[in-house]
Design an enzyme around this catalytic site. Structure first.
Site, short mmCIF file in Angstrom:
data_model
loop_
_atom_site.label_atom_id
_atom_site.label_comp_id
_atom_site.label_asym_id
_atom_site.label_seq_id
_atom_site.Cartn_x
_atom_site.Cartn_y
_atom_site.Cartn_z
N GLU A 182 41.31 49.94 44.52
CA GLU A 182 41.94 48.81 44.58
C GLU A 182 42.09 47.93 46.07
O GLU A 182 43.12 47.71 46.52
CB GLU A 182 43.68 49.56 44.19
CG GLU A 182 43.30 49.95 42.80
CD GLU A 182 44.97 50.08 42.57
OE1 GLU A 182 45.98 50.33 43.29
OE2 GLU A 182 45.74 50.53 41.58
N GLU A 253 43.62 52.90 35.00
CA GLU A 253 44.93 53.66 35.49
C GLU A 253 45.80 52.79 34.60
O GLU A 253 46.39 51.84 34.82
CB GLU A 253 45.70 53.13 36.64
CG GLU A 253 45.42 53.83 38.10
CD GLU A 253 46.14 53.90 39.30
OE1 GLU A 253 46.11 53.35 39.45
OE2 GLU A 253 44.99 54.59 39.95
#
Ligand SMILES: *[C@@H]1O[C@H](CO)[C@@H](O)[C@H](O)[C@H]1NC(C)=O
Ligand SMILES: *[C@@H]1O[C@H](CO)[C@@H](O)[C@H](O)[C@H]1NC(C)=O
Ligand SMILES: *[C@@H]1O[C@H](CO)[C@@H](O)[C@H](O)[C@H]1NC(C)=O
Ligand SMILES: *[C@@H]1O[C@H](CO)[C@@H](O)[C@H](O)[C@H]1NC(C)=O
Ligand SMILES: *[C@@H]1O[C@H](CO)[C@@H](O)[C@H](O)[C@H]1NC(C)=O
Ligand SMILES: *[C@@H]1O[C@H](CO)[C@@H](O)[C@H](O)[C@H]1NC(C)=O
Ligand SMILES: *[C@@H]1O[C@H](CO)[C@@H](O)[C@H](O)[C@H]1NC(C)=O
Ligand SMILES: *[C@@H]1O[C@H](CO)[C@@H](O)[C@H](O)[C@H]1NC(C)=O
Ligand SMILES: *[C@@H]1O[C@H](CO)[C@@H](O)[C@H](O)[C@H]1NC(C)=O
Ligand SMILES: *[C@@H]1O[C@H](CO)[C@@H](O)[C@H](O)[C@H]1NC(C)=O
Length: 727
Positions: A182, A253
Site C-alpha cells: 500500500e 485484501e
C-alpha cells in the site's frame, strides 16, 4: 536449478524458471494467472503464521481448504525474524518454512507478501526497531541505508524459500510474492524519491528471480512486470483495474471485518455483503480474491501496533480460536462452489454486460462451445426485482448477485443465507476466585538515583526503550519554594498512558486513545518541603505501524510542570536533569517464568485497595477436552498476561467503547501453551484490577445448528433450489 529467462510473447508475459521436478510455470495475462498452462480463478485467505501456533496451522489450513480456498496468503514479519541485524529467528510460530510446507502438504497454493514493510496492525509495521538507529536512514523511500536493509531481508527470505524449493517454479506452493505494501498511500510525501523508490523496489524484487510473478497492492504505478492489485472493502466498485491490459485483475485484501482497537467496538461485516462484493469482482473479470483476514488470530506478547487489541479479526470466517464463524464461513463456501462450478466458462468465455432494469445487470460469459455462465446483479438495496434473462424470469433479492453457472439455474444468491448462524459460548471452567490461589508482588517506583541513564531533557519514549518494554520511567528531583500550596502536577504526553508517583506514592494516571494519542495528566500531589522524588511511568501499547516518516514519530512525555496555587509554575521540562529506567523490575527478572519466580519475594494476596503495578501469580490445571481455552480478564484493568512463561498479549479491559463495554475480555490461551496440571499464570496489572474475578474458560460453538458439519458434504446439498420460474 539454474537458468532464468524473461520472455515476452505478445500480450503474454511469461516468467520461466527452468528446473527439475514437477515445477509449474506461473504466468499471467490480462485475464488471469496461468499456472502450469491452466487459467486459474483463485480464492485466497490471509492466515498469519505468528498469530497462531504451529499446532493450530494444520487445522486452520484444512478449514480454509474445506471452505473453498485455493490459496493461503501471509505477510512475512521482519521484526520477529531479525531481532538484531544479521541474527535470525525462524523458530516456533515464526517457522515460516514449516507453515508454507503445511500449505503445500494440504495441496493449496501460497501468496507470500514479503513487504518487508507490512503495516498489518503489527508493531512498527513489521520493521525491527534497530532500523531506527541506522545512521541517515529514512524508511520507504529512495534512501541508501534503507534500501540496503530492505534488500538484505528480502533476499534472505527469497533465498530461504528457494533453498527449500517452495516456489511453484521449483515444485513448491508459492505462486505470488509481494513487494512493499500500500505504498501509494504515502508515495506523494516523498516526491520524486517516492517514485524512484517504487521503480527500485520492483526492479530489486524481479531481480531476485523467484520464477513467479510479483505484486504490489494499492500501487497504480507498479512497474512492469509487477501486477498492481486492489485492497479494500468494495474492489468490485472501486478498483480502476490493472495498469496494463497484460495484467489480471486481483484483489489482495478483501476485508472480512476490520481490526479493532482498545476502546473501539468490533466491526461486523455480514456474510451477504462480503459475498456480494466478491461475486461482483468476479463478474467484472476478477480472477483472484483474498479475504483479509480468513483467520485473524492473536497478537501474542507485544506484537500488536498502537492500541490494537490482542484478538485480531475475530469476526473473520475462522474466529480468533480457529472456530468456524457461521454463517460467514458456510455462505462464502457455497459461493466458492457456485463460482468454481463455472470457472472455466468465466475465464474462457466472452464477457458481455446486459441491462436488465434500471439497477439490474447481467454479466454473461459465453464460450464458443456454447457453455454459458451468468451473474445477475440487483443493486436495488430495498426491493427485489423480477427480471427476464434469456427468456426466463428471475426474482432477484434486494442488493444481491445470483450465480447461474449454466445461464439457467440459480445455484447461489449472495443475499440468501442458507447456512445457519452459530453461537459461540464461553464456559467458566475454573474460577481463580480464592485469595489463597494468588500471590502478589508490587513494583516499587524507582527514584532518580535508581536510573540507568540521564538527560537534560525529556527523551522520546521509543528511542529510549528501543522497544524492549512498553514502560519507561522518567524520574526527577524537585524542591519547591516553601510557599507552594495545593500543588498539582501537569504532564503532557504524546502516547499512550502515564502514571505519576510522588515520593513513592501513586498520584494518578491518564491515557490517550487510538484516534487522539496525546493527553494531559493533571492531578493534585502532596509535596515535601525537602527534595521530592517525582517518577512518571510512560506506557506505550504498541508502536505505530503506518504513515510516512515513521522513523521520526514522537512518543512519551513532552512537558511536565508543577503548578502551585497562586504561584508561578515550575517547568520541569527544561533545566532539570531527568533519570531514565527502561522496563519494570518484574520484566527485567522475567518473573513470569517458572525458573525466575524465586528471584523476588511474593506475598499473599490482600484484598486491601488494589495497588498499581502489581504482579499476580497463580496456577491451574488445564480444562478437560480439546475446546479452545481463554482467560476471562473482565475484572482486570490494563496489563499483560503470561501462561507458563509465554505472553498471551496485552489486555486493556478498562478502556471502554462508546457504549460502555470493554473491547476484549477473553484472552486466548493456545492449548499448546498448557500442561495437564499446574499451569503458571502471571498477570501484570498496571492500574489495579481484581484477580479474584479471573476464570479459565473453554470456548465452543453451538453444534447441530450449522448445516456444514460433515466435511464430506458435497456441493449438491448446498445448492439452493432453482429460483427459475417460467415466463
Ligand atoms: C546482510 O545479511 C547478511 C546475512 O544474511 C549479513 O552477513 C550482511 O552483513 C548483511 N548486510 C547488511 C548490509 O546488513
Ligand atoms: C471484501 O470484503 C468486504 C468485507 O469483508 C466485503 O463487504 C466485500 O464485499 C468484499 N469484496 C469482495 C470483492 O470480495
Ligand atoms: C450500486 O449503487 C451504488 C449507489 O448508487 C453505487 O455506488 C454502486 O457502484 C452500485 N453498484 C453496482 C454493482 O452497480
Ligand atoms: C428467446 O426467445 C426468442 C423468441 O422466442 C428466441 O428467438 C431466442 O432464441 C430465445 N433465446 C434464448 C436464449 O433462449
Ligand atoms: C436446471 O433446471 C432445469 C429445469 O428446472 C432442470 O431440468 C435441470 O436439471 C437443472 N440443471 C441443474 C444442473 O441443476
Ligand atoms: C536515539 O538514541 C540514540 C542512543 O541510543 C542516540 O544516539 C540518538 O541520538 C537518538 N536519536 C534521536 C532521534 O533522538
Ligand atoms: C528521594 O529519594 C532519595 C534517594 O532514593 C531518598 O533518600 C529520599 O528520602 C527520597 N525523598 C523523599 C521525600 O521520599
Ligand atoms: C494532540 O494531538 C492532536 C492530533 O491528534 C493535535 O491536533 C493536537 O495539537 C495535540 N495537542 C497537543 C497539546 O499537542
Ligand atoms: C533555564 O535556565 C536558563 C539559564 O540558566 C534560563 O535562562 C532559562 O530561562 C531557564 N528556563 C526555564 C524554562 O526555566
Ligand atoms: C467473564 O466473566 C464475568 C464474570 O466475572 C462474566 O460476567 C462475563 O460474562 C464473562 N465474559 C465472557 C465473555 O464470558
Amino acid at each position: 536449478m539454474e537458468g532464468t529467462s524473461l520472455v515476452m510473447v505478445g500480450m503474454l508475459v511469461m516468467v520461466m524458471f527452468v528446473c527439475k521436478g514437477n515445477a509449474e510455470e506461473v504466468t499471467y495475462d490480462g485475464r488471469s494467472l496461468i499456472i502450469g498452462g491452466q487459467r486459474k480463478l483463485l480464492f485466497s485467505g490471509s492466515i498469519h503464521y505468528p498469530r497462531s501456533t504451529p499446532e493450530m496451522w494444520p487445522s486452520l489450513i484444512a478449514k480454509a481448504k474445506e471452505g473453498g480456498l485455493d490459496v493461503i496468503q501471509t505477510y512475512v514479519f521482519w521484526n520477529v525474524h531479525e531481532p538484531q541485524p544479521g541474527q535470525y529467528d525462524f523458530s516456533g510460530n515464526y517457522d515460516l518454512v514449516m507453515f508454507i510446507k503445511e500449505i503445500q502438504a494440504q495441496g493449496l497454493y501460497a501468496c507470500l507478501r514479503i513487504g518487508p514493510y507490512i503495516e498489518s496492525e503489527w508493531n512498527y509495521g513489521g520493521f525491527p526497531f534497530w532500523l531506527h538507529d541506522i545512521p541517515g536512514i529514512s524508511y520507504r523511500t529512495d534512501n541508501e541505508p534503507f534500501k540496503l536493509y530492505m534488500q538484505n531481508f528480502t533476499t534472505k527470505i527469497v533465498t530461504l524459500m528457494k533453498s527449500e524449493k517452495l516456489y511453484a517454479s521449483q515444485g513448491g506452493p508459492i505462486i505470488l510474492s509481494q513487494i512493499e505494501n500500500e505504498y501509494q498511500n504515502i508515495e506523494a510525501a516523498f516526491g520524486n524519491e517516492g517514485r524512484s523508490y517504487v521503480q527500485w523496489a520492483a526492479k530489486m524484487a524481479v531481480g531476485l528471480q523467484t520464477g513467479v510473478p510479483w505484486i504490489m497492492c494499492k500501487q497504480t504505478d507498479a512497474p512492469d512486470p509487477v501486477i498492481n492489485t486492489c485492497n479494500g472493502m468494495n474492489c468490485g466498485e472501486t478498483f480502476t483495474g490493472p495498469n496494463s491490459p497484460t495484467k489480471p485483475s486481483m484483489w489482495t485484501e478483501n476485508w472480512t471485518s476490520f481490526y479493532q482497537v482498545f476502546g473501539g467496538p468490533p466491526y461486523i461485516r455480514s456474510a451477504e455483503d462480503i459475498a456480494f462484493h466478491t461475486s461482483l469482482f468476479i463478474a467484472k473479470n476478477g480472477c483472484y480474491v483474498n479475504y483479509y483476514m480468513y483467520h485473524g488470530g492473536t497478537n501474542f506478547g507485544r506484537t500488536s501496533s498502537a492500541y490494537v487489541i490482542t484478538g485480531y479479526y475475530d469476526q473473520a470466517p475462522l474466529d480468533e480460536y480457529g472456530l468456524q464463524r457461521q454463517p460467514k464461513w458456510g455462505h462464502l463456501r457455497e459461493m466458492h462452489l457456485a463460482i468454481k462450478a463455472c470457472s472455466k466458462t468465466l475465464l474462457a468465455g466472452q464477457q458481455s454486460i446486459l441491462s436488465l432494469g434500471p439497477l439490474q445487470q447481467a454479466y454473461v460469459f459465453q464460450e464458443v462451445s456454447g457453455d454459458c455462465a451468468a451473474l445477475l446483479v440487483n443493486n436495488d438495496t430495498r426491493n427485489s426485482a423480477t427480471v427476464d434473462f434469456q427468456n426466463s424470469s428471475y426474482q432477484l433479492p434486494p442488493r444481491s448477485i445470483s450465480i447461474l453457472p449454466d445461464c439457467l439455474n440459480v445455484t447461489f444468491s449472495t443475499a440468501k443465507v442458507t447456512t445457519e448462524s452459530s453461537t459461540r459460548t464461553s464456559r467458566s471452567n475454573i474460577a481463580l476466585s480464592s485469595s489463597e490461589t494468588w500471590e502478589m508482588y508490587n513494583e516499587i517506583s524507582p527514584n532518580f538515583l535508581d536510573n540507568s541513564f540521564e538527560a537534560d531533557d525529556l527523551l522520546e519514549h521509543m528511542n529510549a526503550t528501543k522497544d524492549k518494554s512498553d514502560y519507561l520511567w522518567y524520574t526527577v528531583r524537585f524542591q519547591p519554594d516553601s510557599s507552594c500550596s495545593e500543588p498539582t502536577i501537569h504532564v503532557l504526553s504524546y502516547a499512550h498512558a502515564a502514571h505519576a508517583f510522588v515520593n513513592g506514592i501513586y498520584a494518578g494516571g491518564a491515557h490517550g486513545n487510538h484516534d487522539v494519542k496525546n493527553f494531559t495528566l493533571e492531578i493534585p500531589v502532596k509535596l515535601d518541603s525537602e527534595t521530592n522524588n517525582i517518577s512518571i511511568l510512560s506506557v506505550m501499547a504498541g508502536l505505530p505501524d503506518s504513515g510516512a516518516f515513521l522513523e521520526r514519530r514522537f512518543a512519551g512525555l513532552r512537558d511536565v510542570l508543577i503548578r502551585c496555587n497562586g504561584e508561578d509554575d515550575y517547568s520541569l521540562t527544561a533545566n532539570y536533569t531527568w533519570g531514565y529506567k527502561v522496563g519494570l523490575t518484574g520484566e527485567d527478572l522475567q518473573i513470569y517464568k517458572e525458573e525466575n519466580l524465586g528471584d523476588l519475594v511474593w506475598s499473599g494476596h490482600e484484598t486491601s485497595p488494589p495497588q498499581p503495578l502489581t504482579w499476580f501469580k497463580a496456577s491451574f490445571d488445564a480444562p478437560d477436552g480439546d475446546d479452545p481455552v481463554a482467560l476471562n480478564l473482565s475484572t482486570m484493568r490494563k496489563g499483560e498476561a503470561w501462561i507458563n512463561g509465554q505472553s498471551i498479549g496485552r489486555y486493556w479491559v478498562s478502556l471502554l467503547t462508546a457504549t460502555g463495554t470493554p473491547s476484549q475480555t477473553l484472552y486466548h490461551v493456545p492449548r499448546s501453551f498448557l500442561k495437564p496440571t499446574e499451569n503458571l499464570v502471571v498477570v501484570l496489572e498496571e492500574i489495579g484490577g481484581d484477580p479474584l474475578g479471573i476464570s479459565v474458560d473453554t470456548i465452543s460453538i453451538s453444534s447441530g445448528k450449522s448445516k456444514i458439519v460433515d466435511s464430506h458434504t458435497r456441493e449438491v446439498q448446498n445448492i439452493i433450489r432453482p429460483e427459475r420460474m417460467r415466463a
